[in-house]
Design an enzyme around this catalytic site. Structure first.
Site, PDB file in Angstrom:
ATOM      1  N   ASN A 145       0.840  -1.137  -0.020  1.00 35.12           N
ATOM      2  CA  ASN A 145       0.089   0.108  -0.054  1.00 35.12           C
ATOM      3  C   ASN A 145       0.749   1.278  -0.007  1.00 35.12           C
ATOM      4  OD1 ASN A 145      -0.393   1.830   2.629  1.00 35.12           O
ATOM      5  ND2 ASN A 145       0.334   0.052   3.261  1.00 35.12           N
TER       6      ASN A 145
ATOM      7  N   CYS B 131      10.798 -35.251  -5.194  1.00 29.96           N
ATOM      8  CA  CYS B 131      11.647 -35.295  -4.445  1.00 29.96           C
ATOM      9  C   CYS B 131      13.164 -35.567  -5.048  1.00 29.96           C
ATOM     10  CB  CYS B 131      11.539 -36.176  -3.154  1.00 29.96           C
ATOM     11  SG  CYS B 131      11.364 -38.081  -3.731  1.00 29.96           S
TER      12      CYS B 131
ATOM     13  N   CYS C 267      18.679 -32.043   4.645  1.00 31.73           N
ATOM     14  CA  CYS C 267      18.380 -30.785   4.631  1.00 31.73           C
ATOM     15  C   CYS C 267      16.917 -30.517   4.398  1.00 31.73           C
ATOM     16  CB  CYS C 267      18.949 -30.339   3.265  1.00 31.73           C
ATOM     17  SG  CYS C 267      18.378 -31.125   1.502  1.00 31.73           S
TER      18      CYS C 267
ATOM     19  N   CYS D 138       4.036 -42.778  -0.987  1.00 31.39           N
ATOM     20  CA  CYS D 138       4.381 -42.200  -2.296  1.00 31.39           C
ATOM     21  C   CYS D 138       3.653 -42.553  -3.720  1.00 31.39           C
ATOM     22  CB  CYS D 138       5.940 -42.670  -2.453  1.00 31.39           C
ATOM     23  SG  CYS D 138       6.490 -42.101  -3.673  1.00 31.39           S
TER      24      CYS D 138
ATOM     25  N   CYS E  69      22.621 -38.763   2.677  1.00 32.67           N
ATOM     26  CA  CYS E  69      21.782 -37.697   3.014  1.00 32.67           C
ATOM     27  C   CYS E  69      22.421 -36.736   4.135  1.00 32.67           C
ATOM     28  CB  CYS E  69      20.717 -38.568   3.500  1.00 32.67           C
ATOM     29  SG  CYS E  69      19.066 -37.176   4.120  1.00 32.67           S
TER      30      CYS E  69
ATOM     31  N   CYS F  75       5.711 -38.988  -8.164  1.00 31.13           N
ATOM     32  CA  CYS F  75       5.565 -38.085  -8.835  1.00 31.13           C
ATOM     33  C   CYS F  75       7.115 -37.690  -9.001  1.00 31.13           C
ATOM     34  CB  CYS F  75       5.113 -36.837  -8.168  1.00 31.13           C
ATOM     35  SG  CYS F  75       5.651 -36.325  -6.788  1.00 31.13           S
TER      36      CYS F  75
ATOM     37  N   CYS G 274       6.661   3.881   9.135  1.00 32.42           N
ATOM     38  CA  CYS G 274       6.171   3.953   7.997  1.00 32.42           C
ATOM     39  C   CYS G 274       7.088   4.370   6.697  1.00 32.42           C
ATOM     40  CB  CYS G 274       4.889   5.127   7.893  1.00 32.42           C
ATOM     41  SG  CYS G 274       4.102   5.284   6.284  1.00 32.42           S
TER      42      CYS G 274
ATOM     43  N   CYS H 283       7.559 -32.237  -1.489  1.00 37.11           N
ATOM     44  CA  CYS H 283       6.863 -33.382  -1.523  1.00 37.11           C
ATOM     45  C   CYS H 283       5.341 -33.080  -1.468  1.00 37.11           C
ATOM     46  CB  CYS H 283       6.947 -34.625  -0.722  1.00 37.11           C
ATOM     47  SG  CYS H 283       5.959 -35.865  -0.437  1.00 37.11           S
TER      48      CYS H 283
ATOM     49  N   THR I 215       5.736  -2.059   7.816  1.00 36.07           N
ATOM     50  CA  THR I 215       5.626  -2.634   6.402  1.00 36.07           C
ATOM     51  C   THR I 215       6.991  -2.301   5.790  1.00 36.07           C
ATOM     52  OG1 THR I 215       4.821  -0.483   5.660  1.00 36.07           O
ATOM     53  CG2 THR I 215       3.304  -2.293   5.972  1.00 36.07           C
TER      54      THR I 215
END
Length: 426
Positions: free
Chosen positions: A73, A348, A382, A342, A379, A345, A135, A389, A201
């Protein structure tokens, strides 16, 4: 039901949910409707010398189907005469004596100006003041708002001037447009502030229209930076609240502002050290009635936890918030993929392979169907795979048993320094 009442630096409120100084608190009509809906307090839209606003004023950033993920704004402080605002504040306080009404103030950094407006406003019965040193647009170009809030000496000096004549608690509202907010927070405390509020803001431009090349919003083809708020700024606000809450020199209550949209957000701010929260964007998006779910949700949460007062959770997460150098280097988590859940897809795998540590293998299961498996030895925990996922429960981050004692970076450095000193001594 738990006790939701709060006391923020001497300002009492039936619950921790206040409307922030903004368009929703522009008039007595609005604030009274808000109190009827269940809001515990309201910070009246900033009072000062009335200004002229422009058209248009607002813009929003939507993301991935979510409307108003961020809000921008370029509206300024009140455009109504001070006498009109004072009359409505008096009438509203008389009608709602148990609700908190805080007057947001902004004037030039001159002692007599602050004395004058403080004396006039406190005569109508406000419960406190909030000094608007945050402001970032319009008023800042006139030496007020964040132009003052970015200078610790001015924050301290102006707070002191207000405290010279104020008969009610004083909250100092801080700008996030600064390198270290704890510096100005401490300046406010040094000036005598009873509480601080954050964040105001953030300097921003919502976007550019690719057809017209106008900024969004624009005023007759011209644009200017504005203030950014809404859900998108919550992580920034939480960090700044936490940084101030854990600083021993900032020993005053905090009013948390920035992206509070529901009771869960409010609870997070309270846990990070805020005594209460202020809401703007969510109310502008959905209306005053959202406070009903906020009150009910927070009540139910406290009841489930067996906590009798909302004040009992204030700051409970602060001891867990520290510097990176104090984190345990030997703490270890790894990803575990549940192939029964799972959906293959492969998001990951793609994320890990392209942008992380290449530790997810694409295999074929005993049933001949594809499956994903994490090589735990590679691994690093992280969290990226679990973040991207789309299916709840498909990836879990599991803590491994520590084979090494806890060791932080700071401890490691100290040990290395001692080793070097001893070696030289030999």
């Amino acid at each position: 039901m738990a006790d939701l009442s709060i006391n923020l630096g001497g300002i009492k409120s039936p619950n921790p949910f206040w409307l922030a100084s903004a368009p929703p608190t522009n008039s007595g009509y609005q604030v009274q409707r808000a109190f009827e809906a269940g809001w515990g307090g309201a910070v009246w839209k900033t009072l000062g010398d009335p200004i002229l606003n422009v058209s248009s004023r607002f813009a929003a950033v939507s993301f991935n189907g979510q409307r108003v993920a961020g809000f921008n704004n370029i509206e300024l402080i009140t455009d109504r005469p001070l006498e009109v605002n004072l009359k409505e504040i008096y009438e509203t306080k008389k009608r709602f004596p148990n609700h908190a009404i805080i007057a947001s103030l902004m004037v030039e950094p001159k002692r007599h100006k602050w004395h004058e407006i403080v004396k006039r406003v406190q005569d109508v019965g406000v419960d406190g003041f909030e000094l608007n040193f945050g402001c970032p647009h319009g008023m800042a170009e006139r030496g007020m708002g964040s132009a003052s809030g970015q200078v610790p000496e001015l924050v301290e000096k102006q707070t002191f001037w207000v405290k010279e004549v104020a008969e009610v608690p004083v909250i100092v509202k801080l700008t996030p447009n600064i390198t270290d907010i704890t510096v100005t927070a401490q300046a406010a405390v040094n000036g005598g502030a009873d509480a601080i509020s954050m964040i105001n803001t953030i300097n921003s431009l919502a976007g550019v229209d690719l057809d017209t090349w106008n900024t969004i919003p624009h005023v007759g083809g011209k644009g200017a930076h504005g203030g950014y708020c809404g859900p998108a700024v919550k992580p920034i606000a939480l960090n700044m609240v936490g940084e101030c809450a854990r600083n021993p020199y900032i020993n005053v209550p905090i009013s948390g502002i920035g992206g509070v949209s529901n009771w869960q957000d409010a609870a997070e701010f309270l846990l990070m050290g805020a005594t209460g929260v202020q809401v703007c964007t969510a109310a502008m998006h959905h209306g005053f009635s959202i406070v009903e779910d906020m009150v009910d949700g927070l009540n139910n949460y406290l009841d489930e936890k067996g906590i009798s007062s909302v004040m009992d959770i204030v700051g409970k997460t602060v001891p867990k918030y520290s510097e990176w150098g104090d984190l345990d280097l030997n703490y270890k988590v790894v990803a575990k993929i549940n192939n029964d859940v799972c959906i293959n897809c492969n998001k990951c795998h793609i994320a890990c392979e392209d942008t992380s540590h290449q530790c997810i293998d694409m295999l074929v299961g005993a049933n001949g169907k594809p499956m994903l498996k994490v090589r735990e030895e590679d691994c690093v925990g992280c969290n990226l795979c679990s973040i991207v996922c789309p299916v709840d429960g498909a990836i879990e981050m599991v803590k491994l048993k520590n084979t090494l004692p806890s060791m932080t970076w700071n401890q490691r450095q100290e040990m290395m320094e001692r080793y070097a000193v001893n070696r030289i001594a030999r």
